[in-house]
Enzyme design. Sequence first.
Site, mmCIF file in Angstrom:
data_model
loop_
_atom_site.group_PDB
_atom_site.id
_atom_site.type_symbol
_atom_site.label_atom_id
_atom_site.label_comp_id
_atom_site.label_asym_id
_atom_site.label_seq_id
_atom_site.Cartn_x
_atom_site.Cartn_y
_atom_site.Cartn_z
ATOM 1 N N GLY A 10 -13.791 -89.186 4.781
ATOM 2 C CA GLY A 10 -14.025 -88.656 3.446
ATOM 3 C C GLY A 10 -15.438 -88.943 3.009
ATOM 4 C CB CYS A 11 -16.850 -89.526 -0.346
ATOM 5 S SG CYS A 11 -18.409 -90.003 -1.112
#
Length: 175
Positions: A10-11
């Site tokens: 993810g981020c």
Amino acid sequence: MTAIATFGGGCFWCTEAAMQELDGVESVTSGYAGGHTENPTYREVCSGSTGHAEVVQIEYDPDVIGYDDLLEVFFATHDPTQLNRQGPDVGSQYRSIVLYHDDEQRRQAEAYVEALDEEYDDDVVTEIEPLERFWPAEEYHQDYFEKNPNDAYCRMHAQPKVEKVRERFASKVTQ
């Protein structure tokens, strides 16, 4: 002597913040890997056209923390069953990916995913690929959570991951 691990979950702000908590982690660099564009920018990666994922490259002391420990923390701090997304972040740039540096890392990652697959109702979709090239992200992305602890995104998404690491992996956290 240090070793290197590269993960995308993810981020990268969230993964970076979680991994920086661990004893034996010397540095964590946010960046891009797994795609086809040379020297990608954040804007290009966010467009989804580069093939790259947001990843972190972790330099660690294997005498203090093992690759298996890093895998455990990595998989505990994101949902490896979400295809091309994590929470509010959607797109292949947010996919779950382990980019291995050698055959031993590949073997460990494959064995971990195989065992982990039995713990979930849904399939684990984490990609396991050789690292071909790591591109560091722009400077303003480095240590983002540390520099921006009051940022709304960080409070909602990075802070819970940091707290989870501190609680669940207390014996591995830098004191």
